[in-house]
Design a protein around this motif. Structure first.
Motif, PDB file in Angstrom:
ATOM      1  N   GLN A  24      32.538  46.718  53.817  1.00 25.55           N
ATOM      2  CA  GLN A  24      33.482  46.279  54.844  1.00 25.55           C
ATOM      3  C   GLN A  24      34.447  45.295  54.216  1.00 25.55           C
ATOM      4  O   GLN A  24      34.038  44.334  53.550  1.00 25.55           O
ATOM      5  CB  GLN A  24      32.748  45.624  56.011  1.00 25.55           C
ATOM      6  N   ILE A  25      35.743  45.542  54.392  1.00 28.37           N
ATOM      7  CA  ILE A  25      36.781  44.691  53.817  1.00 28.37           C
ATOM      8  C   ILE A  25      37.656  44.151  54.939  1.00 28.37           C
ATOM      9  O   ILE A  25      38.178  44.921  55.765  1.00 28.37           O
ATOM     10  CB  ILE A  25      37.644  45.469  52.804  1.00 28.37           C
ATOM     11  N   ASP A  26      37.816  42.836  54.974  1.00 26.31           N
ATOM     12  CA  ASP A  26      38.694  42.183  55.938  1.00 26.31           C
ATOM     13  C   ASP A  26      40.133  42.355  55.443  1.00 26.31           C
ATOM     14  O   ASP A  26      40.515  41.783  54.415  1.00 26.31           O
ATOM     15  CB  ASP A  26      38.330  40.704  56.046  1.00 26.31           C
ATOM     16  N   THR A  27      40.921  43.150  56.146  1.00 32.25           N
ATOM     17  CA  THR A  27      42.260  43.477  55.674  1.00 32.25           C
ATOM     18  C   THR A  27      43.286  42.362  55.900  1.00 32.25           C
ATOM     19  O   THR A  27      44.471  42.554  55.638  1.00 32.25           O
ATOM     20  CB  THR A  27      42.768  44.775  56.337  1.00 32.25           C
ATOM     21  N   SER A  28      42.832  41.202  56.357  1.00 33.83           N
ATOM     22  CA  SER A  28      43.743  40.057  56.440  1.00 33.83           C
ATOM     23  C   SER A  28      43.701  39.226  55.159  1.00 33.83           C
ATOM     24  O   SER A  28      44.516  38.319  54.985  1.00 33.83           O
ATOM     25  CB  SER A  28      43.371  39.165  57.631  1.00 33.83           C
ATOM     26  N   LEU A  29      42.785  39.556  54.258  1.00 40.91           N
ATOM     27  CA  LEU A  29      42.552  38.759  53.055  1.00 40.91           C
ATOM     28  C   LEU A  29      43.037  39.469  51.797  1.00 40.91           C
ATOM     29  O   LEU A  29      43.435  40.633  51.829  1.00 40.91           O
ATOM     30  CB  LEU A  29      41.059  38.465  52.909  1.00 40.91           C
ATOM     31  N   ILE A  30      42.994  38.740  50.669  1.00 39.07           N
ATOM     32  CA  ILE A  30      43.164  39.337  49.347  1.00 39.07           C
ATOM     33  C   ILE A  30      41.768  39.592  48.798  1.00 39.07           C
ATOM     34  O   ILE A  30      41.000  38.660  48.574  1.00 39.07           O
ATOM     35  CB  ILE A  30      43.947  38.423  48.397  1.00 39.07           C
ATOM     36  N   THR A  31      41.428  40.857  48.624  1.00 43.24           N
ATOM     37  CA  THR A  31      40.114  41.243  48.120  1.00 43.24           C
ATOM     38  C   THR A  31      40.268  41.846  46.733  1.00 43.24           C
ATOM     39  O   THR A  31      41.040  42.795  46.548  1.00 43.24           O
ATOM     40  CB  THR A  31      39.446  42.269  49.046  1.00 43.24           C
ATOM     41  N   ALA A  32      39.552  41.300  45.763  1.00 43.71           N
ATOM     42  CA  ALA A  32      39.591  41.814  44.396  1.00 43.71           C
ATOM     43  C   ALA A  32      38.421  42.754  44.156  1.00 43.71           C
ATOM     44  O   ALA A  32      37.303  42.503  44.610  1.00 43.71           O
ATOM     45  CB  ALA A  32      39.541  40.656  43.398  1.00 43.71           C
ATOM     46  N   ILE A  33      38.678  43.843  43.447  1.00 44.11           N
ATOM     47  CA  ILE A  33      37.653  44.787  43.035  1.00 44.11           C
ATOM     48  C   ILE A  33      37.450  44.625  41.540  1.00 44.11           C
ATOM     49  O   ILE A  33      38.405  44.737  40.760  1.00 44.11           O
ATOM     50  CB  ILE A  33      38.055  46.246  43.335  1.00 44.11           C
ATOM     51  N   ALA A  34      36.222  44.352  41.121  1.00 43.94           N
ATOM     52  CA  ALA A  34      35.938  44.090  39.709  1.00 43.94           C
ATOM     53  C   ALA A  34      34.702  44.865  39.266  1.00 43.94           C
ATOM     54  O   ALA A  34      33.941  45.391  40.085  1.00 43.94           O
ATOM     55  CB  ALA A  34      35.741  42.587  39.481  1.00 43.94           C
TER      56      ALA A  34
END
Length: 271
Positions: A24-34
């Motif tokens: 689940q990703i909060d689309t109001s944030l900057i989410t990094a995939i590593a």
């Protein structure tokens, strides 16, 4: 919210890259995939964008199933910027490139002009709208790819290694743009191998390992556990490495490190 439910995926004739993952990703944030090379970072974003289809599971955006939608339909919800911008630039001018997506989505001429003008202004390309995209610098090409996505008015923007191959100035300009867009309400998913960028700019971090989501939390939560970070094949940000070595605790950014050093100096001077 962006929800990936029970996602499994493999390319033809190969072993699974993902095995029944939930995210689940909060689309109001900057989410990094590593994660290490080969763990599926780019594949995950392509699944979200519909460029490849999961063998099992669904992708939902704000409660709507989008995994069955074609990628051109998803463009009005999600923008995608490839690592190599030359893979997606084809028009004769910067303006035409930026106008392509909204025109294909059926916007009228007035709305297209408005969206294109705003997208070019946001990305600093207004004075180059008549340039040929192929003549631009790498940094300008990346920003043009972003402008092309923004003109479609998406809720979410996916950036795959956007600073790769750029000089310090271009990198700084792009990262400032990313934060500006997020403050204006556009969610960002950032694929990156640069832990300094991740530590300073990401609100959340998703680490992929062993066909699953190995970590989903804050940058501070990730880098607080050095052994875990190393086990994931990731390096500590430079500020964190230095602050640990000199006994200052965990500092994620140069600014935080400088502040802690100043506090230590002030404390020593008062003794």
């Amino acid at each position: 919210m962006l929800n990936l439910k029970n996602i499994s995926f493999s390319y033809a004739g190969r072993e699974k890259i993902f095995d029944n993952i939930d995210l689940q990703i909060d689309t109001s944030l900057i989410t990094a995939i590593a994660g290490r090379n080969g763990t599926g970072k780019t594949t995950l974003t392509r699944l979200i964008m519909g460029l490849v289809k999961a063998k099992a599971g669904t992708v939902e955006l704000d409660g709507k199933i989008i995994s069955d939608m074609p990628s051109y339909t998803l463009a009005k919800y999600i923008g995608y910027v490839f690592q190599n911008p030359d893979h997606q630039l084809f028009a004769s001018t910067v303006y035409e490139e930026t106008a392509y997506a909204p025109s294909k989505l059926g916007m009228n001429a007035e709305q297209i002009k408005k969206n294109v003008s705003q997208a070019l202004a946001d990305t600093g390309l207004s004075t180059k709208q008549n340039f040929m995209p192929q003549t631009l610098s790498l940094g300008d090409k990346q920003r043009l790819s972003i402008a092309s996505s923004l003109a479609a008015a998406p809720k979410l923007l996916i950036l795959d290694e956007p600073t790769s191959g750029q000089d310090c100035r271009e990198r700084t300009v792009l990262l400032r743009l990313m934060r500006k867009l997020n403050k204006e309400g556009i969610g960002i998913i950032l694929v990156t191998h640069d832990m300094d960028i991740l530590a300073e700019h990401a609100d959340r971090v998703v680490v992929l390992a062993d066909k699953k989501i190995a970590f989903n939390g804050t940058p501070r939560g990730l880098f607080a556990d050095t052994e875990k970070t190393t086990a994931f094949g990731l390096e500590l940000p430079e500020a964190a490495r230095i602050s640990n070595e000199i006994g200052l605790g965990l500092c994620l950014t140069p600014r935080e490190l400088y502040k802690k050093l100043a506090e230590r100096r002030k404390s020593n001077d008062s003794k």
